[in-house]
Design a protein around this motif. Structure first.
Motif, short mmCIF file in Angstrom:
data_model
loop_
_atom_site.label_atom_id
_atom_site.label_comp_id
_atom_site.label_asym_id
_atom_site.label_seq_id
_atom_site.Cartn_x
_atom_site.Cartn_y
_atom_site.Cartn_z
N CYS A 146 8.48 1.06 -8.51
CA CYS A 146 8.35 1.33 -7.07
C CYS A 146 6.99 0.88 -6.55
O CYS A 146 6.89 0.30 -5.46
CB CYS A 146 8.55 2.82 -6.79
SG CYS A 146 10.22 3.44 -7.11
N VAL A 147 5.95 1.16 -7.32
CA VAL A 147 4.59 0.79 -6.90
C VAL A 147 4.47 -0.73 -6.78
O VAL A 147 3.93 -1.25 -5.80
CB VAL A 147 3.56 1.34 -7.91
CG1 VAL A 147 2.18 0.76 -7.63
CG2 VAL A 147 3.51 2.86 -7.85
N LEU A 150 6.44 -2.18 -3.68
CA LEU A 150 6.06 -1.78 -2.32
C LEU A 150 4.91 -2.65 -1.82
O LEU A 150 3.83 -2.67 -2.41
CB LEU A 150 5.66 -0.30 -2.31
CG LEU A 150 5.43 0.32 -0.93
CD1 LEU A 150 6.72 0.29 -0.10
CD2 LEU A 150 4.93 1.75 -1.05
N ALA A 155 4.30 5.68 1.68
CA ALA A 155 4.41 6.28 0.35
C ALA A 155 4.00 7.74 0.42
O ALA A 155 2.90 8.06 0.89
CB ALA A 155 3.52 5.53 -0.65
N SER A 177 -1.55 4.42 -7.93
CA SER A 177 -0.73 3.59 -7.04
C SER A 177 -1.60 2.88 -6.02
O SER A 177 -1.48 1.66 -5.79
CB SER A 177 0.31 4.45 -6.33
OG SER A 177 1.18 5.09 -7.25
N VAL A 192 -0.24 6.12 3.24
CA VAL A 192 -0.21 7.01 2.08
C VAL A 192 -0.40 8.45 2.54
O VAL A 192 -1.40 8.78 3.20
CB VAL A 192 -1.31 6.63 1.06
CG1 VAL A 192 -1.29 7.58 -0.14
CG2 VAL A 192 -1.12 5.18 0.60
N MET A 258 8.63 5.00 -0.52
CA MET A 258 8.46 5.49 -1.89
C MET A 258 8.11 6.97 -1.82
O MET A 258 7.30 7.38 -0.98
CB MET A 258 7.36 4.72 -2.62
CG MET A 258 7.00 5.31 -3.98
SD MET A 258 5.61 4.45 -4.76
CE MET A 258 5.19 5.63 -6.04
#
Length: 410
Positions: A146-147, A150, A155, A177, A192, A258
């Motif tokens: 996923c990291v 993206l 996230a 991440s 984030v 995410m």
């Protein structure tokens, strides 16, 4: 060594994870003639502290897994079964095959339970739709997928109510991440968000300033007293319950690309529902001796233990010798001498290659192992976390070699 179900074992150890194996090894190192049974249903043993590194692309997941059989001490008997009930007034442990184990002394170390079902819709979407968690062996590699995939979007990282194992792991997932996105030039395009049920970034105040430097560097937004309550994977939305200072709550839903989830955690039901449990459902113990307050031949350590220390593998390293010395003293009708001071350690991986090593005991009192300022992110501590600690774990702690773990005196 006794083999049938009604033989009396000197020691029955419930749990074959870090705590159970370490305690068994420490006991048998001191007295190899003990008759000992270790009850553990799983044939796989995991080095869980590395799963955060797996999720950050820094560790091979296969290296975190070994067979349980390869780690059971040579002169202990592994009973591959599940405990269903404790009968401490009769010195018995009931197993799910209907048998009972009789003991002179009991070590309770089965670990804790990840309560995935406490978050509506979560179980159905784990491992897909960008929903992941480093708290499971099979999902940590998906975190890294996923990291890497993206490039822009939102996230979300979550942390549930305490206690949980490795309280720094939820934010470590975020830092690793973010560091990857920073290196790839994508961080500026990613929103984030860190949602913490608690009210502070980290429970020991000395470590908050260096962590906040990284929060600011990565542009992460902190949401305190914010609890994940539901996930809709296909719609890519997460619902949170926010609690205000006056205790009032409101729910809000956020979209995500995410979502890294850390689930609520609790003791297994056979502990919560037993006479050994304290009010929180964990095994009641004296904080110093790790002996049960009512059943004096019962000791506990590891994540299921009700002491107020941080639930980390580093805590087990210090707890195992204490349990070993005090349990043997009890069997020999001698005064107990070993004292646990609440030591735990959380190597906070703030970027790939740097770690803030938080070491502390009861009440958040600092207990550093090195003559360095512990609130500084260091490359040397990354080396310790990434390379030395797995070897210390498998080759020393689980073998009864108690490096830097000599108990203090009561």
């Amino acid at each position: 060594m006794p083999m049938d179900e009604m033989s009396v074992w000197d020691v029955v150890v419930v749990g074959g994870g870090a705590a159970g194996i370490a305690a068994a090894a420490s006991l048998l190192k001191r007295n190899p003639s003990l008759s000992m049974a270790i009850v553990e249903p799983s044939d796989r043993h995991y080095y869980q502290p590395a799963w955060t590194l797996v999720g950050g692309g820094c560790f091979n997941p296969a290296e975190t897994c070994r067979s349980t059989a390869s780690l059971i001490p040579f002169n202990a008997k592994w009973i591959r079964n599940r405990v269903t009930r404790f009968l401490p007034q009769h010195n018995l442990v009931a197993l799910d095959n209907g048998q009972h184990l009789s003991y002179r002394s009991l070590v309770v170390a089965p670990g804790l339970e990840l309560d995935w079902g406490a978050i509506a819709g979560l179980q159905e979407t784990l491992g897909k739709n960008g929903v992941t968690s480093n708290y499971r062996y099979d999902l940590a590699p998906y975190t890294w997928e996923c990291v890497q995939s993206l490039k822009k979007g939102r996230a979300l990282f979550t942390q549930p109510a305490m206690p949980i194992k490795c309280a720094g792991a939820p934010q470590k997932a975020m830092y690793l991440s973010c560091h990857h996105w920073e290196k790839q030039g994508h961080l500026g395009d990613i929103d984030v968000q860190f949602h913490n049920t608690g009210g502070v970034l980290f429970g020991v105040s000395e470590f908050v300033p260096p962590l906040m430097e990284y929060v600011k560097r990565y542009g992460a937004n902190l949401n305190f007293t914010s609890t994940l309550i539901a996930v809709d994977g296909p719609a890519k939305t997460a619902t949170f319950r926010d609690t205000a200072e006056d205790g009032s709550t409101r729910e809000r839903t956020e979209s995500f690309d995410m979502l890294h989830v850390v689930p609520p955690q609790r003791a297994p039901a056979f502990i919560r529902d037993s006479e050994l449990a304290n009010e929180g459902g964990w095994v009641a113990v004296d904080e110093a001796s790790l002996q049960h307050p009512h059943y004096t031949n019962v000791f506990s350590l590891g994540d299921a233990c009700g002491a107020s220390n941080a639930k980390t593998a580093a805590a087990v390293r210090k707890q195992a010798p204490v349990v070993a010395e005090n349990l043997l003293a009890h069997l020999d009708n001698r005064p107990m001498t070993a004292r646990y001071t609440g030591y735990g350690a959380c190597p906070l991986t703030v970027e790939q290659g740097k770690v803030v090593l938080a070491e502390f005991g009861y009440g958040g009192k600092l207990q550093p192992s090195f003559p360095l300022n512990p609130a500084v992110a260091r490359t040397s501590m990354w080396w310790l976390k990434r390379y030395a600690m797995p070897r210390i774990y498998f080759s020393m702690m689980l073998k009864g070699h108690e490096w830097l773990a000599k108990p203090e005196k009561l």
